[in-house]
Design a protein around this motif. Structure first.
Motif, PDB file in Angstrom:
ATOM      1  N   GLY A  88       0.786  -1.228   0.000  1.00 54.25           N
ATOM      2  CA  GLY A  88       0.000   0.000   0.000  1.00 54.25           C
ATOM      3  C   GLY A  88       0.816   1.274   0.000  1.00 54.25           C
ATOM      4  O   GLY A  88       0.311   2.347   0.280  1.00 54.25           O
ATOM      5  N   ILE A  89       2.096   1.165  -0.332  1.00 50.86           N
ATOM      6  CA  ILE A  89       2.997   2.322  -0.336  1.00 50.86           C
ATOM      7  C   ILE A  89       3.356   2.671  -1.778  1.00 50.86           C
ATOM      8  O   ILE A  89       3.824   1.820  -2.535  1.00 50.86           O
ATOM      9  N   GLN A  90       3.148   3.944  -2.125  1.00 46.99           N
ATOM     10  CA  GLN A  90       3.464   4.436  -3.464  1.00 46.99           C
ATOM     11  C   GLN A  90       4.743   5.276  -3.416  1.00 46.99           C
ATOM     12  O   GLN A  90       5.146   5.741  -2.350  1.00 46.99           O
ATOM     13  N   PRO A  91       5.373   5.489  -4.571  1.00 46.35           N
ATOM     14  CA  PRO A  91       6.600   6.306  -4.586  1.00 46.35           C
ATOM     15  C   PRO A  91       6.431   7.679  -3.933  1.00 46.35           C
ATOM     16  O   PRO A  91       7.335   8.150  -3.234  1.00 46.35           O
ATOM     17  N   ASP A 129       4.598   8.398  -1.435  1.00 50.29           N
ATOM     18  CA  ASP A 129       4.612   8.215   0.017  1.00 50.29           C
ATOM     19  C   ASP A 129       6.054   8.188   0.528  1.00 50.29           C
ATOM     20  O   ASP A 129       6.373   8.783   1.556  1.00 50.29           O
ATOM     21  N   VAL A 130       6.905   7.487  -0.211  1.00 48.41           N
ATOM     22  CA  VAL A 130       8.322   7.422   0.163  1.00 48.41           C
ATOM     23  C   VAL A 130       8.950   8.809   0.036  1.00 48.41           C
ATOM     24  O   VAL A 130       9.705   9.239   0.916  1.00 48.41           O
ATOM     25  N   VAL A 190      10.879  10.895   2.962  1.00 53.38           N
ATOM     26  CA  VAL A 190      12.254  11.399   2.805  1.00 53.38           C
ATOM     27  C   VAL A 190      12.278  12.912   3.019  1.00 53.38           C
ATOM     28  O   VAL A 190      13.137  13.428   3.741  1.00 53.38           O
ATOM     29  N   ARG A 191      11.328  13.623   2.418  1.00 53.72           N
ATOM     30  CA  ARG A 191      11.273  15.083   2.598  1.00 53.72           C
ATOM     31  C   ARG A 191      11.071  15.451   4.065  1.00 53.72           C
ATOM     32  O   ARG A 191      11.668  16.405   4.559  1.00 53.72           O
ATOM     33  N   ALA A 208      13.133   6.203   6.806  1.00 51.19           N
ATOM     34  CA  ALA A 208      12.011   6.559   5.930  1.00 51.19           C
ATOM     35  C   ALA A 208      11.017   5.407   5.844  1.00 51.19           C
ATOM     36  O   ALA A 208       9.804   5.620   5.902  1.00 51.19           O
ATOM     37  N   LEU A 209      11.516   4.181   5.735  1.00 55.25           N
ATOM     38  CA  LEU A 209      10.617   3.020   5.704  1.00 55.25           C
ATOM     39  C   LEU A 209       9.864   2.893   7.018  1.00 55.25           C
ATOM     40  O   LEU A 209       8.661   2.620   7.033  1.00 55.25           O
TER      41      LEU A 209
END
Length: 173
Positions: free
Chosen positions: A52-55, A57-58, A62-63, A150-151
């Motif tokens: 359920g994680i999209q780019p 979201d990552v 990170v930001r 981040a994860l």
């Protein structure tokens, strides 16, 4: 070692430079490599999508690690939107934004370690080449890095990520 990287993993390592530069970083760090790995079409993207994680979201995770966290500031009574509005009315639009995008050329020790561990993950999984799934597994193993943080900020457990990468490889076979 780079010759063992698949096309998607090579693209991710190259894209990590752009990701770091867009965030105004002077060097490419492990979280930039992670972000690039999930933005690239490959096992890492498929694995996280299954969780359920999209780019994007990552990218947000990170930001948040690299900049001002609106929610954290709000929890202590600071309204970042109001501050931004006031600063921009005084100094102009974008006054609080990161500086001009950079073009970092070097990797931090954590990013180098992530690439090394990706190779070890490939050997451990008995694969001849290194793909984005191995980059993601390396991020899971290196628990003192920005990529791992981040994860974790996304609520992902190490075991869930490992299982998702294994499933992504099995589905692609």
């Amino acid at each position: 070692m780079f010759e063992r990287f698949t096309r998607d993993a090579r693209a991710a390592v190259t894209l990590a430079q752009d990701e770091a530069g867009a965030l105004g970083a002077e060097r490419i760090d492990s979280d930039h490599v992670l972000l690039a790995a999930v933005r690239t079409d490959g096992a890492a993207r498929r694995a996280l999508a299954s969780l359920g994680i999209q780019p994007d979201d990552v990218a947000a995770a990170v930001r948040a690690r690299e900049g001002l966290d609106d929610e954290a500031l709000a929890s202590i009574g600071v309204d970042l939107a109001a501050i931004r509005e006031q600063v921009e009315s005084t100094f102009g639009p974008g006054a609080l934004d990161a500086g001009t995008p950079t073009s970092p050329r070097t990797f931090t020790p954590d990013a180098k370690k992530l690439l090394e561990v990706a190779l070890r993950e490939a050997v451990r999984s008995r694969r001849r080449s290194i793909d984005t799934g191995h980059l993601l597994l390396a991020a899971v193993r290196l628990d003192e890095t920005g990529a791992h943080a981040a994860l974790g900020a996304l609520g992902l457990t190490d075991d869930a990520v490992r299982d998702a990468v294994t499933a992504a490889w099995a589905a692609a076979a």
